[in-house]
Design an enzyme around this catalytic site. Structure first.
Site: not given
Ligand SMILES: Cc1cc2nc3c(=O)[nH]c(=O)nc-3n(C[C@H](O)[C@H](O)[C@H](O)COP(=O)(O)OP(=O)(O)OC[C@H]3O[C@@H](n4cnc5c(N)ncnc54)[C@H](O)[C@@H]3O)c2cc1C
Length: 645
Positions: A284, A414-416
């Protein structure tokens, strides 16, 4: 979600968590009240680029300028074939592939420079490159793949085979433990049969290779696999379209009786969630870099527009409201880049554990970037809201702030998502306390309490007083010159943060992990202190090296820290003085529908709760998760005052 199911998800996430820490996490120590500046100093300013990298960067820059028309890509909602081919022939899909399997083998710091550049130009291309190599096949394979698997797939990735990362499903978003896609071992054990569906897989419509996470239906354990999209039974069932990133090659995928050879397992069987989460831990980092690129573009536009546009007889940049915004944009850009470059340099050093720093960089930078694009839109006035095409159509410069805004919103999901990034960091904030005093606060470990007491007393007998008696005043940190006061503040605030975390554990016990308002404030505090540390470190280093921009850098860092200190003080105050009790109570009421009368007078969505769920109504579980009972008493152990200014 039922409490039992929640416990299952938490347990699964916990078992997939990387629990061992290598030496050296600045943020983890900060949560414990230790300001370890030696971990981030001297600030790693980028040095002379190595020649291969400089050539690649320049080629890519020229390619973006000449071949990538971001407005057109947005309008058409597709990547032109020449863009994909051009990126391929530049070797852009092999950037992160280790040099022995590919061509470029960029370091983290070099990759971050590239993502800044691409992020400043086009969100769609950023997502294409990042999904492929930050989380797609190259990353998990480099981290966990067998040598044979690396040899089989990494050269293909480097040569331009596009890959994607398929974790999310309709019922498994932030909570990957709910994955339903199955990978059933064949009777001879030589393969797995994959069945199920994945959602929102970026690059999914273009990819040759996928990283797929799936569950063994017998053991429930999740494994990760490399799956080729050309194999029988793999299908794209839907191309997903979004508010921004219009060209994203994003797919809903279906797997029907897909035979995956055992050799395509990434890492150990049953450790797929760990593969996925570890990949994301460092993968990330592309987003904070891309947002730095975006921030730089916003800054350039607003600086120039503030001079070009006059209203009420003067350039708008001379009106105080706009001048202040410009100052904030510049100091925030400096801080964002300081955070990003620092974490990238840490990622290149084997001595650093950057899980928390990467999460902080992702969360902090994406939130700041979103605010900054919003400010840029405001400064552009009506032109900020107008599309590039329309601006050009009436003869004005085609600048797509509205596109930047649309494209950047997803960065906080996104990506957490923001909430998950906070939870991830919060888990680490209380981790040491749970390790030491877990038996005391965890009702399930009641039987261990007596035996654990001596260890707990020994640790806190030393640790707790030492969080009060550090020295965060003059003349300490004088080598920071004009910025020394800020470093002293960070030192005092880090000890106070540690005390606050400890007090929270004492007050809430095992329930602390559910007190999100409390935990998120701790995380916000840590992120601010981290951003301040990175910013002063960079300015100091620039001054030490007598760089031409040093004076401005110190001024930018100073302004940023002043504003950040106010935020830190506000957050400390809010730990004790807040509306958490009322908000929890009212939140529960809204959840239960008792305020639904407020919605009267609007047209209404015409949808019931069940119709909003992708699950059949018969299977829908209206969430049962208990909202923590309101706190009736004031948090007794909290310190009310922020550290002295
Ligand atoms: C454009 C786009 C591209 C994507 N690309 C990929 C990809 O390439 N591969 C892939 O696997 N996935 C991808 N995703 C999925 C993305 O990672 C998920 O959207 C994200 O993980 C959030 O899941 P969700 O949308 O289901 O939200 P949910 O999990 O349903 O969450 C809804 C809201 O509740 C919050 N929330 C959830 N749990 C908690 C909690 N415990 N405490 C507090 N708040 C909570 C969330 O933060 C969010 O605000 C993509 C999504 C989009 C939209």
């Amino acid at each position: 979600m039922s409490t039992r199911e929640e416990q299952r998800s938490l347990k699964m996430a916990e078992s997939a968590r990387e629990a061992d820490w290598r030496e050296g996490s600045f943020l983890r120590d900060l949560f414990l009240g230790r300001l370890r500046l030696e971990l981030i100093e001297p600030y790693p300013l980028p040095g002379e680029p190595r020649p291969e990298f400089a050539v690649f960067r320049e080629k890519l820059r020229r390619f973006l300028e000449e071949e990538v028309d971001a407005a057109q890509i947005d309008r058409r909602g597709e990547y032109p074939a020449r863009v994909i081919l051009g990126l391929r022939s530049l070797g852009a899909f092999g950037m992160k592939v280790p040099v022995e399997y590919g061509v470029l083998g960029l370091s983290a710091a070099e990759y971050i420079e590239i993502m800044k550049l691409v992020g400043s130009w086009d969100g769609n291309v950023t997502a294409l490159l990042s999904a492929h190599q930050s989380i797609g096949v190259p990353r998990p394979l480099t981290l966990f793949g067998s040598e044979a698997l690396k040899r089989k797939y990494l050269p293909r990735c480097a040569a331009g085979s596009i890959s994607a990362f398929a974790l999310t499903e309709t019922e498994a978003g932030s909570d990957p433990a709910r994955i339903a896609t199955t990978a059933t071992p064949t009777p001879d054990g030589r393969a797995f049969i994959l069945n199920g569906a994945k959602l929102w897989c970026t690059n999914g419509t273009l990819a040759d290779l996928l990283v797929v996470m799936a569950r063994d239906p017998r053991t429930e354990a999740i494994s990760a696999f490399v799956v080729e999209t050309g194999w029988e039974g793999v299908a794209v069932t839907h191309r997903c379209r979004f508010m921004g990133l219009k060209a994203l090659a994003n797919a809903a995928l279906r797997f029907h009786e897909v035979r995956v050879p055992r050799e395509n397992l990434i890492g150990e069987e049953g450790k797929g969630l760990k593969v996925a989460l570890t990949t994301l831990n460092t993968g990330r980092l592309a987003l904070p870099a891309a947002t730095v690129g975006l921030a730089k573009t916003c800054l350039e536009l607003c600086r120039k527009w503030a001079r070009a546009r006059s209203q009420w007889g003067v350039p708008i940049g001379r009106h105080e409201a706009i001048a202040h915004k410009l100052a904030e944009m510049a100091s925030t850009t400096f801080a964002m880049e300081s955070v990003c470059d620092l974490v990238a340099a840490m990622a290149d050093s084997p001595d650093h554990d950057i899980r928390l720093e990467a999460a902080a960089a992702k969360e902090w930078n994406t939130v700041r970037a979103w605010r900054m694009v919003d400010d840029a839109l405001q400064i552009r006035g009506g032109r900020g809201f107008e599309t590039e095409e329309s601006l050009a159509g009436r003869g004005e410069a085609a600048v797509g702030v509205e596109r930047w805004l649309r494209d950047s919103r997803i960065n906080r999901i996104f990506e957490g998502s923001s909430e998950i990034m906070h939870l991830f960091m919060a888990r680490e904030a209380v981790d040491r306390h749970l390790q030491v005093a877990g038996a005391l606060v965890d009702p399930e470990r009641r039987s261990e309490r007596l035996a654990a007491l001596p260890k707990i007393a020994a640790f806190y007998g030393r640790w707790y007083p030492s969080r009060w008696v550090g020295w965060g005043h003059w003349p300490r940190f004088s080598s920071y010159g004009a910025l020394a006061g800020h470093v002293r503040f960070i030192e005092r605030a880090s000890r106070k943060l540690a005390r606050a975390s400890f007090h929270g554990m004492v007050r809430f016990g095992a329930g602390a992990q559910r007190r999100q308002a409390f935990l998120f404030r701790l995380v916000d505090l840590a992120m601010e202190l981290f951003a301040m540390s990175a910013t002063v470190g960079r300015a100091r280093r620039l001054a030490e090296l007598r760089r031409p921009e040093a004076e401005q850098a110190v001024a930018l860092a100073d302004l940023f820290c002043r504003s950040s200190r106010r935020e830190v003080s506000r957050l400390f105050r809010a730990l004790a003085h807040n509306d958490d009790v009322l908000q929890s109570r009212l939140g529960r009421e809204v959840f239960e529908g008792r305020e639904a009368w407020l919605e009267q007078g609007a047209m209404g969505l015409g949808l019931e709760v069940g119709e909003l769920s992708p699950l059949p109504v018969s299977e829908l579980m209206v969430a049962q998760a208990p909202i923590p009972p309101p706190l009736e008493t004031r948090f007794p152990l909290h310190e009310v005052s922020p550290p002295a200014e």
